[in-house]
Design an enzyme around this catalytic site. Structure first.
Site, PDB file in Angstrom:
ATOM      1  N   ARG A 166      25.564 -12.616  12.860  1.00 41.02           N
ATOM      2  CA  ARG A 166      24.239 -12.998  13.346  1.00 41.02           C
ATOM      3  C   ARG A 166      23.665 -11.946  14.288  1.00 41.02           C
ATOM      4  NH1 ARG A 166      25.203 -18.586  15.434  1.00 41.02           N
ATOM      5  NH2 ARG A 166      26.737 -18.732  13.790  1.00 41.02           N
TER       6      ARG A 166
ATOM      7  N   GLU B 211      23.820 -11.493   8.065  1.00 36.43           N
ATOM      8  CA  GLU B 211      22.922 -12.656   8.160  1.00 36.43           C
ATOM      9  C   GLU B 211      21.845 -12.498   9.236  1.00 36.43           C
ATOM     10  OE1 GLU B 211      26.537 -15.108  10.363  1.00 36.43           O
ATOM     11  OE2 GLU B 211      25.111 -16.240   9.186  1.00 36.43           O
TER      12      GLU B 211
ATOM     13  N   ASP C  83      32.138  -7.497  18.051  1.00 32.25           N
ATOM     14  CA  ASP C  83      31.043  -6.923  18.832  1.00 32.25           C
ATOM     15  C   ASP C  83      31.253  -7.072  20.337  1.00 32.25           C
ATOM     16  OD1 ASP C  83      30.804  -9.655  18.739  1.00 32.25           O
ATOM     17  OD2 ASP C  83      28.625  -9.653  18.730  1.00 32.25           O
TER      18      ASP C  83
ATOM     19  N   GLY D 217      33.750 -19.868  18.281  1.00 29.56           N
ATOM     20  CA  GLY D 217      33.950 -19.667  16.841  1.00 29.56           C
ATOM     21  C   GLY D 217      35.407 -19.335  16.542  1.00 29.56           C
TER      22      GLY D 217
ATOM     23  N   ASP E 282      33.351 -10.986  14.518  1.00 31.03           N
ATOM     24  CA  ASP E 282      32.193 -10.078  14.599  1.00 31.03           C
ATOM     25  C   ASP E 282      32.494  -8.696  15.181  1.00 31.03           C
ATOM     26  OD1 ASP E 282      30.479 -11.873  13.456  1.00 31.03           O
ATOM     27  OD2 ASP E 282      29.956 -12.814  15.358  1.00 31.03           O
TER      28      ASP E 282
ATOM     29  N   THR F 252      37.242 -12.919  17.605  1.00 32.67           N
ATOM     30  CA  THR F 252      35.952 -13.081  16.928  1.00 32.67           C
ATOM     31  C   THR F 252      35.905 -12.190  15.699  1.00 32.67           C
ATOM     32  OG1 THR F 252      33.592 -12.516  17.057  1.00 32.67           O
ATOM     33  CG2 THR F 252      34.988 -11.541  18.726  1.00 32.67           C
TER      34      THR F 252
ATOM     35  N   ARG G 278      32.868 -26.366  20.850  1.00 33.06           N
ATOM     36  CA  ARG G 278      31.893 -25.933  21.849  1.00 33.06           C
ATOM     37  C   ARG G 278      31.733 -27.122  22.785  1.00 33.06           C
ATOM     38  NH1 ARG G 278      30.242 -22.674  17.180  1.00 33.06           N
ATOM     39  NH2 ARG G 278      30.633 -20.572  17.924  1.00 33.06           N
TER      40      ARG G 278
ATOM     41  N   ASP H 159      32.464 -13.972  23.409  1.00 38.91           N
ATOM     42  CA  ASP H 159      31.814 -13.707  24.700  1.00 38.91           C
ATOM     43  C   ASP H 159      31.328 -14.971  25.398  1.00 38.91           C
ATOM     44  OD1 ASP H 159      29.833 -13.992  22.863  1.00 38.91           O
ATOM     45  OD2 ASP H 159      28.722 -12.194  23.423  1.00 38.91           O
TER      46      ASP H 159
HETATM   47  P1  ADP Z   1      32.121 -17.838  21.530  1.00 37.58           P
HETATM   48  O1  ADP Z   1      33.241 -17.801  22.506  1.00 37.58           O
HETATM   49  O2  ADP Z   1      32.605 -17.810  20.115  1.00 37.58           O
HETATM   50  O3  ADP Z   1      31.057 -16.802  21.832  1.00 37.58           O
HETATM   51  P2  ADP Z   1      30.312 -19.997  22.452  1.00 37.58           P
HETATM   52  O4  ADP Z   1      29.211 -19.075  22.849  1.00 37.58           O
HETATM   53  O5  ADP Z   1      29.941 -21.171  21.621  1.00 37.58           O
HETATM   54  O6  ADP Z   1      31.479 -19.288  21.629  1.00 37.58           O
HETATM   55  O7  ADP Z   1      31.027 -20.525  23.789  1.00 37.58           O
HETATM   56  C1  ADP Z   1      32.126 -21.406  23.726  1.00 37.58           C
HETATM   57  C2  ADP Z   1      32.107 -22.365  24.876  1.00 37.58           C
HETATM   58  O8  ADP Z   1      32.234 -21.632  26.112  1.00 37.58           O
HETATM   59  C3  ADP Z   1      30.834 -23.153  25.059  1.00 37.58           C
HETATM   60  O9  ADP Z   1      30.753 -24.284  24.220  1.00 37.58           O
HETATM   61  C4  ADP Z   1      30.936 -23.593  26.511  1.00 37.58           C
HETATM   62  O10 ADP Z   1      31.820 -24.662  26.654  1.00 37.58           O
HETATM   63  C5  ADP Z   1      31.548 -22.325  27.148  1.00 37.58           C
HETATM   64  N1  ADP Z   1      30.477 -21.479  27.700  1.00 37.58           N
HETATM   65  C6  ADP Z   1      29.758 -20.527  27.060  1.00 37.58           C
HETATM   66  N2  ADP Z   1      28.843 -19.956  27.883  1.00 37.58           N
HETATM   67  C7  ADP Z   1      28.994 -20.571  29.092  1.00 37.58           C
HETATM   68  C8  ADP Z   1      28.336 -20.481  30.365  1.00 37.58           C
HETATM   69  N3  ADP Z   1      27.332 -19.606  30.565  1.00 37.58           N
HETATM   70  N4  ADP Z   1      28.765 -21.283  31.359  1.00 37.58           N
HETATM   71  C9  ADP Z   1      29.755 -22.168  31.174  1.00 37.58           C
HETATM   72  N5  ADP Z   1      30.406 -22.313  30.001  1.00 37.58           N
HETATM   73  C10 ADP Z   1      30.039 -21.555  28.960  1.00 37.58           C
END
Ligand code: ADP
Length: 331
Positions: free
Chosen positions: A180, A231, A138, A19, A136, A134, A80, A111
């Site tokens: 969320r 939300e 969090d 995000g 958030d 982020t 993503r 995270d």
């Molecule tokens: P954020 O960093 O905002 O929490 P996401 O949860 O969408 O965002 O994670 C961003 C990207 O990080 C994912 O699209 C993926 O490419 C990678 N990623 C997230 N979790 C994993 C995982 N368990 N193993 C490998 N890559 C991951």
């Protein structure tokens, strides 16, 4: 060649992932300019792990981050990447780094992005430094995340405007803000705008107490009330809460506003620019000092390093003290 801190690292990469949040550009700028200052070559990786996988990687110079500190979004874009969840996808991403000699990464994200970084780093022994971006707020291991201050100030400005019209018409307004899994934006913006009720995912919603409060106000013919809802709150957002309120108080003039993505955009606040600059600087310094797989955070106004696995496992918890204060101040 050794860099100014005496290490042997020569090439690093920076990416924004998951995000987006306002202030990510300021962090990119800090990483690039700190790296260049130390004699490193800094590569920008487009669209997070997607660009690493697809080999969308370019060398950055000082000019490439000029005039971005005040801009929301991220010049490196974010995405993503489903391929990065798979070992073959990470292998291909590694090959793309290897052929350029990139030996360390700064990952600006949340995270999920850090979970990916941790896996990648364990498999390929590439030091990864996380910078928490982020809205958030969090993450464990930091009291500050890039973008939160801007997002919450955007929410406050919007809610202030809503409050004016709410007051003029004696209405019940239910305003949904982002969050969320985390209630920080709701909590902070709700307190700052004098909301009577703040509904967040971390605490159980006492809907009967809210209905009771509204009924008392209705009896006094002064049914003006602001409810700020995250939300991810247990009812499922502002529309769902409004349904219950309308059912129980059919005469009430209940309005819903969902603030949505305006909270993610816009020019970052001074606070977010400072935090991003600070964290970006220390992320590069960490790589030069040989740190591996840590997140750069801020606790008690001091830079604090948390292992990535700990940062992703735990969540920063909202103190119950805050909820008590909300009740007292709204009474
Ligand atoms: P954020 O960093 O905002 O929490 P996401 O949860 O969408 O965002 O994670 C961003 C990207 O990080 C994912 O699209 C993926 O490419 C990678 N990623 C997230 N979790 C994993 C995982 N368990 N193993 C490998 N890559 C991951």
């Amino acid at each position: 060649m050794t860099n100014k801190l005496g290490g042997s690292l020569k090439k690093i990469g920076v990416l924004t992932s998951g995000g987006d949040s306002p202030g990510m550009n300021a962090a990119i700028r800090a990483v690039v300019r700190t790296g260049l200052y130390h004699g490193l070559e800094v590569f920008g990786i487009m669209r997070g792990y997607q660009g690493m996988y697809e080999d969308d990687i370019f060398s950055m110079d000082s000019r490439s981050v000029a005039n971005i500190i005040q801009r929301g979004g991220t010049i490196l874009k974010t995405a993503r990447c489903k391929e990065f969840f798979e070992p073959e996808g990470r292998k291909r991403a590694f090959e793309n780094l290897k052929k350029r000699g990139i030996e360390g990464l700064v990952i600006i994200g949340g995270d999920g992005s850090f979970r990916g970084a941790q896996k990648f780093s364990n498999e390929y022994d590439i030091p990864c430094i996380g910078v928490p971006g982020t809205i958030d707020r969090d993450m464990a291991g930091t009291e500050v995340t890039i973008g939160f201050d801007t997002a919450v100030n955007t929410a406050v400005q919007a809610i202030d405007k809503i409050r004016d019209t709410m007051d003029a018409h004696d209405r019940v307004f239910i305003v949904e803000v982002m969050g969320r899994d985390a209630g920080y934006i709701a909590l902070h913006s709700g307190i700052a705008t004098g909301a009577e009720n703040i509904l967040i995912p971390e605490t159980k919603t006492d809907i009967e107490a809210i209905i009771h409060g509204l009924t008392e106000k209705e009896k006094r013919q002064k049914l003006v009330n602001l409810i700020v809802v995250a939300e991810g709150e247990e009812f499922g957002g502002a529309d769902e809460v409004a349904k219950v309120v309308r059912q129980r108080l059919p005469k009430a003039d209940v309005r819903v506003t969902v603030l949505g993505h305006i909270q993610r955009g816009g020019s970052p606040t001074c606070e977010d620019r400072l935090v991003a600059s600070h964290m970006g600087y220390y992320a590069v310094e960490s790589l030069l000092l040989g740190r591996k797989n840590v997140m750069v955070g801020v606790i008690n106004n001091k830079i604090h390093y948390t292992p990535l696995d700990k940062a992703v496992k735990e969540k920063h918890k909202i103190g119950q003290e805050w909820m008590k204060i909300v009740k007292i101040l709204a009474s």
